[in-house]
Design a protein around this motif. Structure first.
Motif, mmCIF file in Angstrom:
data_model
loop_
_atom_site.group_PDB
_atom_site.id
_atom_site.type_symbol
_atom_site.label_atom_id
_atom_site.label_comp_id
_atom_site.label_asym_id
_atom_site.label_seq_id
_atom_site.Cartn_x
_atom_site.Cartn_y
_atom_site.Cartn_z
ATOM 1 N N HIS A 62 0.821 -1.211 0.000
ATOM 2 C CA HIS A 62 0.000 0.000 0.000
ATOM 3 C C HIS A 62 0.858 1.266 0.000
ATOM 4 C CE1 HIS A 62 -3.770 2.138 0.660
ATOM 5 N NE2 HIS A 62 -3.131 2.894 1.537
ATOM 6 N N ALA A 63 1.818 1.282 0.893
ATOM 7 C CA ALA A 63 2.664 2.469 1.007
ATOM 8 C C ALA A 63 3.517 2.661 -0.243
ATOM 9 C CB ALA A 63 3.554 2.350 2.243
ATOM 10 N N LEU A 64 4.017 1.553 -0.791
ATOM 11 C CA LEU A 64 4.844 1.651 -1.999
ATOM 12 C C LEU A 64 4.063 2.336 -3.123
ATOM 13 C CD1 LEU A 64 7.374 0.751 -3.733
ATOM 14 C CD2 LEU A 64 5.996 -1.228 -4.365
ATOM 15 N N LEU A 65 2.822 1.864 -3.304
ATOM 16 C CA LEU A 65 2.015 2.446 -4.369
ATOM 17 C C LEU A 65 1.704 3.919 -4.101
ATOM 18 C CD1 LEU A 65 -0.820 0.154 -5.704
ATOM 19 C CD2 LEU A 65 1.142 1.112 -6.884
ATOM 20 N N TRP A 66 1.226 4.180 -2.892
ATOM 21 C CA TRP A 66 0.731 5.524 -2.623
ATOM 22 C C TRP A 66 1.843 6.559 -2.461
ATOM 23 C CZ3 TRP A 66 -3.736 7.787 -3.340
ATOM 24 C CH2 TRP A 66 -4.861 6.978 -3.493
ATOM 25 N N ASP A 67 2.952 6.139 -1.888
ATOM 26 C CA ASP A 67 3.981 7.134 -1.586
ATOM 27 C C ASP A 67 5.084 7.190 -2.625
ATOM 28 O OD1 ASP A 67 2.541 7.595 0.640
ATOM 29 O OD2 ASP A 67 3.769 6.342 1.959
ATOM 30 N N VAL A 68 5.219 6.136 -3.421
ATOM 31 C CA VAL A 68 6.328 6.137 -4.374
ATOM 32 C C VAL A 68 5.831 6.148 -5.824
ATOM 33 C CG1 VAL A 68 8.392 4.932 -5.154
ATOM 34 C CG2 VAL A 68 7.797 4.946 -2.715
ATOM 35 N N ARG A 69 5.062 5.129 -6.180
ATOM 36 C CA ARG A 69 4.754 4.999 -7.616
ATOM 37 C C ARG A 69 3.705 6.001 -8.084
ATOM 38 N NH1 ARG A 69 5.107 -1.491 -8.615
ATOM 39 N NH2 ARG A 69 7.267 -1.681 -7.921
ATOM 40 N N LEU A 70 2.615 6.119 -7.341
ATOM 41 C CA LEU A 70 1.548 7.031 -7.793
ATOM 42 C C LEU A 70 2.006 8.476 -7.960
ATOM 43 C CD1 LEU A 70 -1.942 6.142 -6.300
ATOM 44 C CD2 LEU A 70 -1.218 6.309 -8.679
ATOM 45 N N PRO A 71 2.637 9.031 -6.928
ATOM 46 C CA PRO A 71 3.051 10.424 -7.114
ATOM 47 C C PRO A 71 4.015 10.588 -8.275
ATOM 48 C CG PRO A 71 3.971 9.525 -5.088
ATOM 49 C CD PRO A 71 2.941 8.558 -5.570
ATOM 50 N N ARG A 72 4.884 9.607 -8.461
ATOM 51 C CA ARG A 72 5.844 9.723 -9.562
ATOM 52 C C ARG A 72 5.145 9.678 -10.915
ATOM 53 N NH1 ARG A 72 11.707 6.893 -10.160
ATOM 54 N NH2 ARG A 72 12.046 7.454 -12.339
ATOM 55 N N ILE A 73 4.134 8.808 -11.021
ATOM 56 C CA ILE A 73 3.374 8.738 -12.283
ATOM 57 C C ILE A 73 2.649 10.061 -12.530
ATOM 58 C CG2 ILE A 73 1.390 7.643 -13.387
ATOM 59 C CD1 ILE A 73 2.262 5.053 -11.868
ATOM 60 N N LEU A 74 2.058 10.585 -11.460
ATOM 61 C CA LEU A 74 1.334 11.850 -11.622
ATOM 62 C C LEU A 74 2.273 12.976 -12.030
ATOM 63 C CD1 LEU A 74 -1.209 11.710 -8.671
ATOM 64 C CD2 LEU A 74 -1.700 11.705 -11.116
ATOM 65 N N VAL A 75 3.439 13.051 -11.375
ATOM 66 C CA VAL A 75 4.385 14.108 -11.729
ATOM 67 C C VAL A 75 4.824 13.932 -13.176
ATOM 68 C CG1 VAL A 75 6.675 15.046 -11.257
ATOM 69 C CG2 VAL A 75 5.155 14.505 -9.364
ATOM 70 N N ALA A 76 5.096 12.680 -13.570
ATOM 71 C CA ALA A 76 5.499 12.428 -14.963
ATOM 72 C C ALA A 76 4.427 12.929 -15.920
ATOM 73 C CB ALA A 76 5.749 10.943 -15.178
ATOM 74 N N ALA A 77 3.162 12.625 -15.614
ATOM 75 C CA ALA A 77 2.072 13.034 -16.501
ATOM 76 C C ALA A 77 1.980 14.552 -16.583
ATOM 77 C CB ALA A 77 0.754 12.444 -16.011
ATOM 78 N N VAL A 78 2.078 15.209 -15.427
ATOM 79 C CA VAL A 78 1.962 16.674 -15.423
ATOM 80 C C VAL A 78 3.131 17.303 -16.176
ATOM 81 C CG1 VAL A 78 1.950 18.711 -13.959
ATOM 82 C CG2 VAL A 78 0.599 16.725 -13.316
ATOM 83 N N VAL A 79 4.333 16.801 -15.938
ATOM 84 C CA VAL A 79 5.509 17.332 -16.635
ATOM 85 C C VAL A 79 5.352 17.161 -18.140
ATOM 86 C CG1 VAL A 79 7.958 16.839 -17.076
ATOM 87 C CG2 VAL A 79 7.133 17.133 -14.735
ATOM 88 N N GLY A 80 4.893 15.980 -18.548
ATOM 89 C CA GLY A 80 4.712 15.731 -19.974
ATOM 90 C C GLY A 80 3.677 16.658 -20.586
ATOM 91 N N ALA A 81 2.559 16.845 -19.895
ATOM 92 C CA ALA A 81 1.509 17.724 -20.415
ATOM 93 C C ALA A 81 2.042 19.154 -20.550
ATOM 94 C CB ALA A 81 0.293 17.683 -19.496
ATOM 95 N N CYS A 82 2.753 19.622 -19.525
ATOM 96 C CA CYS A 82 3.273 20.991 -19.550
ATOM 97 C C CYS A 82 4.251 21.193 -20.705
ATOM 98 C CB CYS A 82 3.999 21.314 -18.244
ATOM 99 S SG CYS A 82 2.885 21.541 -16.870
ATOM 100 N N LEU A 83 5.211 20.266 -20.827
ATOM 101 C CA LEU A 83 6.238 20.435 -21.857
ATOM 102 C C LEU A 83 5.633 20.375 -23.249
ATOM 103 C CD1 LEU A 83 9.135 18.289 -20.402
ATOM 104 C CD2 LEU A 83 9.064 20.772 -20.654
ATOM 105 N N SER A 84 4.688 19.474 -23.421
ATOM 106 C CA SER A 84 4.109 19.299 -24.740
ATOM 107 C C SER A 84 3.273 20.518 -25.143
ATOM 108 C CB SER A 84 3.275 18.029 -24.715
ATOM 109 O OG SER A 84 2.462 17.947 -25.830
ATOM 110 N N VAL A 85 2.445 21.004 -24.234
ATOM 111 C CA VAL A 85 1.633 22.184 -24.558
ATOM 112 C C VAL A 85 2.539 23.406 -24.735
ATOM 113 C CG1 VAL A 85 -0.161 23.738 -23.724
ATOM 114 C CG2 VAL A 85 -0.449 21.284 -23.487
ATOM 115 N N ALA A 86 3.584 23.517 -23.901
ATOM 116 C CA ALA A 86 4.528 24.631 -24.065
ATOM 117 C C ALA A 86 5.127 24.603 -25.459
ATOM 118 C CB ALA A 86 5.625 24.559 -23.004
#
Lengths: 341, 268
Positions: A62-86
Motif C-alpha cells: 500500500h505504502a509503496l504504491l501511494w507514496d512512491v509509484r503514484l506520485p511519480r506517475i502523476l508528476v510524470a504526466a503533469v511534466v509531460g503535459a506541460c512540456l508538450s503544450v509549451a
C-alpha cells in the motif's frame, strides 16, 4: 479494417473534425499506461495485486504504491503535459514547427533560475516554478526579440540559431554552477539531463499550481492562438492585437516549461515530438491541439519514465536521456523535411 | 453634409524597413457608400495608401481619420468592426479549412471564450456563398488553387461585415471569369449592401467599370482624382503610365482604349 486504415492514411488530418476521438484515445492510453506503470518496478505487483494494494490499507505494498509509484506517475504526466503544450504554443508563436522550449533556451533559462534558487534561496521550494518562470520569460523574450524581424514569417533557421546561441550561454552558466558547487554535482547532473527519480507528493504539490494555471490559460486562448496561424498583417486586420497575443502566449509557454523544469530538470524534446506528431492527426487548430498535446505529452513521459526505471533495473536511467535518444533523431527528420537546402 | 467615413490629412507614409516615403503628402476624402479605385503604376504608393486607410501603417506625418476620429485611437477590435482589408498576398495557413478561415473574419465580433454566435454563423454562410466558395468549405487552404485561395480570403473579410472594405488587387491571379464575377461583386457591395469600397486595381479598364471615382497616384503623390472619364484622360495616361490612349465616348459603358506606348523608342 483495411478500409478504415486506408481512409485514415488518405485523409489529410484524420481526426481534424473529430478531435474528441483523439482525446478519448489518448486519455484511455494514459490511464492504461499509468496503471501499467504502477504495477512495474523492483516489485512487480500484477494487476489484481496492485488493485488490492491500492485500496487495502493493511496490504504491505500500500505504502509503496501511494507514496512512491503514484506520485511519480502523476508528476510524470503533469511534466509531460506541460512540456508538450509549451512546445505547441511556442511553435505557434514563432510560426515554426521546430521551436521547442528545450531547444531554444526557454527550459535552460528556467533551469538556471531554478538552480540559482535552489542554491541561494533553499527555503522557497514552493516558489520554485515562479522563480523558474522568471528565467524562462527572460530567455523567451530574448529569443523573440532576436528573431522579431519585420519580414513576414520568422525564418526557421533564424529562430533555431538564436535559440542555440542563448542555450549555449545558459548551459555555460549551468556548467559553472556545477563546477562551483561540486559537492552537489550528482544532483546537478540529474537536473541537467532531466530526471524524475525520487519524485514524490511534494513535487506534485510544487508543480500543480503553475501547471494547472498554465494549462487553463492555454485552454482559454485557443481562439486567439488559431489567429496566430495567419500572417501578422492578416490577423491584425481581423482584429487581433498581434504583439500582445504573442507576448501573452509566450508567457504561458514559459510558465508551463518552468513548471516542468522545477520538478524534473531539463527534460527535452517532449515539446517537439508530441505536438508535431499530434498535429498530423488532428490538424493545427488549437481547440483540438491543446488537449491532445496535453494528453499525448503526459502519455509519452509516463511511458518513458516507466521504461527509465524498469528496463535496466535495478539501475535507474534519467528519463531525460531516454527522451533525447528518441527526440534527437525525430528532430533531424523534421529538420530534413522542413528546411530547404 | 456628414463627415467623410475616411479622411487622409496630408499623410506621408513610410513602409517599415524602407528608407524612403512610399506616400507623400496625400490628402483624400472617401464618402460613405462610395466605390473608389486607387490606380497608378508599380510603386506609386497604392498599397501603402490602402494600408494607411486600414490603420495597418501609420503616417509619419499627417493622419487618417475614420468616422471623424484618428484611426490610432481605435483598438484593433473596434477598427476591425469598421474596416476590413484584403491584403495583397496573405501567407497560406497550412491545415486550416476554408470555413475556419472565413470564421476568423468574425473574430472582432465574437467573444474569446464562446466564439461565433448565431448571427456570426449566418454571416459566415453569407460570405461563403457570396464569393462562391461554399463548396470548398472543407478543403484546407494549401490544397486550393491561387484563385480559389484568393476568394477564400475575400470571403473572410466579407464575414467581418465592416462598413468599409479595402481590397488590394483582388483580381490578381484570378481567371477571366472570376475577375468579372469579382468586379460585379464589388459593384454589389457598393450598390446593394451600401458598403464603402476602396479598391487597388492594376487594370485601368476594371477601374473605369467599377468605380464611382478614381484616385490616380504617381510616385507617391496624389496626381488627380475624380470620375474615371475625367481622371484618366489622354494627358494622365501619357504622363503617369507612359501610354497613348483615351476613354471611349459611350457614357453608359465607358471603356478604356490603349493604342500603345507613348514613347515607343523607350523601353524600361
Amino acid at each position: 479494417m483495411r478500409r478504415v486504415l486506408r481512409a485514415w492514411r488518405a485523409a489529410e488530418y484524420p481526426l481534424a473534425e473529430r478531435p474528441g476521438v483523439g482525446v478519448a484515445l489518448l486519455g484511455a492510453g494514459l490511464v492504461t499506461a499509468s496503471a501499467f506503470s504502477a504495477t512495474q518496478g523492483a516489485l512487480t505487483l500484477g494487476f489484481q495485486g496492485s488493485l488490492r494494494a491500492l485500496f487495502e490499507n493493511g496490504d504491505p505494498m500500500h505504502a509503496l504504491l501511494w507514496d512512491v509509484r503514484l506520485p511519480r506517475i502523476l508528476v510524470a504526466a503533469v511534466v509531460g503535459a506541460c512540456l508538450s503544450v509549451a512546445g505547441a504554443l511556442m511553435q505557434t508563436v514563432v510560426r515554426n514547427p521546430l521551436a521547442d522550449p528545450s531547444l531554444i533556451g526557454v527550459s535552460a533559462g528556467a533551469g538556471v533560475a531554478a538552480l540559482l534558487a535552489i542554491l541561494l534561496l533553499p527555503g522557497l521550494t514552493y516558489a520554485l516554478p515562479l522563480l523558474a518562470f522568471g528565467g524562462a520569460a527572460v530567455s523567451s523574450a530574448t529569443i523573440l526579440a532576436l528573431s522579431w524581424t519585420r519580414v513576414r514569417a520568422v525564418g526557421p533557421l533564424r529562430i533555431i540559431l538564436s535559440g542555440v546561441a542563448v542555450q549555449a550561454i545558459l548551459f555555460a552558466v549551468i556548467g559553472l554552477l556545477t563546477f562551483l558547487y561540486a559537492d552537489r554535482a550528482p544532483s546537478f547532473a540529474a537536473f541537467t539531463v532531466g530526471s524524475l527519480a525520487g519524485s514524490g507528493w511534494r513535487d506534485f504539490e510544487i508543480v500543480m499550481p503553475a501547471a494547472v494555471g498554465g494549462l487553463l490559460l492555454a485552454a482559454v486562448s485557443v481562439r486567439p492562438l488559431d489567429l496566430l496561424l495567419l500572417d501578422d498583417e492578416t490577423s491584425g486586420g481581423v482584429g487581433l492585437p498581434v504583439r500582445g497575443t504573442r507576448l501573452f502566449v509566450s508567457a504561458v509557454a514559459s510558465l508551463l516549461a518552468a513548471a516542468a523544469v522545477s520538478v524534473a530538470g531539463l527534460v527535452g524534446f517532449v515539446g517537439l515530438v508530441v505536438p508535431n506528431a499530434v498535429r498530423l492527426v488532428v490538424g493545427p487548430r488549437h481547440a483540438a491541439l491543446v488537449p491532445t498535446c496535453a494528453l499525448g505529452g503526459a502519455l509519452l513521459v509516463v511511458l518513458a519514465d516507466t521504461a527509465a526505471r524498469t528496463v535496466f533495473a535495478p539501475l535507474e536511467l534519467p528519463v531525460g536521456s531516454l527522451l533525447a535518444l528518441l527526440g534527437g533523431p525525430y528532430f533531424l527528420v523534421l529538420l530534413w523535411r522542413r528546411l530547404p537546402g | 453634409m456628414t463627415a467623410p467615413i475616411l479622411r487622409v490629412e496630408r499623410a506621408t507614409v513610410r513602409v517599415p524597413g524602407s528608407t524612403h516615403d512610399a506616400v507623400r503628402d496625400v490628402c483624400l476624402d472617401i464618402e460613405r457608400g462610395e466605390t473608389v479605385a486607387l490606380v497608378g503604376p508599380n510603386g506609386s504608393g497604392k498599397s501603402t495608401t490602402l494600408a494607411a486607410l486600414a490603420g495597418a501603417l501609420h503616417p509619419r506625418v499627417g493622419r487618417v481619420l475614420l468616422a471623424g476620429d484618428d484611426v490610432r485611437s481605435y483598438s484593433r477590435r473596434a477598427l476591425a468592426r469598421l474596416v476590413a482589408r484584403l491584403p495583397q498576398d496573405p501567407a497560406t495557413p497550412e491545415g486550416v479549412t476554408v470555413e475556419h478561415v472565413v470564421r476568423f473574419g468574425r473574430h472582432a465580433h465574437s467573444s474569446t471564450l464562446r466564439g461565433t454566435d448565431h448571427a456570426g454563423a449566418a454571416a459566415v454562410e453569407r460570405a461563403l456563398s457570396l464569393v462562391g466558395v461554399a463548396d470548398l468549405r472543407r478543403r484546407t487552404m494549401e490544397t486550393l488553387s491561387g484563385g480559389e485561395r484568393r476568394r477564400a480570403w475575400l470571403a473572410m473579410i466579407l464575414a467581418q461585415e465592416a462598413e468599409v472594405i479595402l481590397l488590394d488587387e483582388p483580381t490578381a491571379s484570378l481567371d477571366l471569369r472570376h475577375q468579372l464575377e469579382l468586379l460585379s461583386l464589388v459593384g454589389d457591395l457598393g450598390r446593394r449592401l451600401s458598403r464603402t469600397v476602396v479598391i487597388v486595381l492594376h487594370d485601368l479598364d476594371h477601374a473605369v467599370q467599377v468605380a464611382h471615382r478614381v484616385v490616380l497616384l504617381h510616385r507617391g503623390r496624389l496626381y488627380r482624382h475624380g470620375p474615371a472619364r475625367d481622371c484618366l484622360d489622354a494627358d494622365a495616361l501619357r504622363d503617369v503610365f507612359g501610354v497613348r490612349g483615351h476613354i471611349t465616348a459611350d457614357p453608359d459603358e465607358p471603356r478604356l482604349a490603349i493604342q500603345g506606348l507613348a514613347d515607343p523608342r523607350r523601353r524600361f
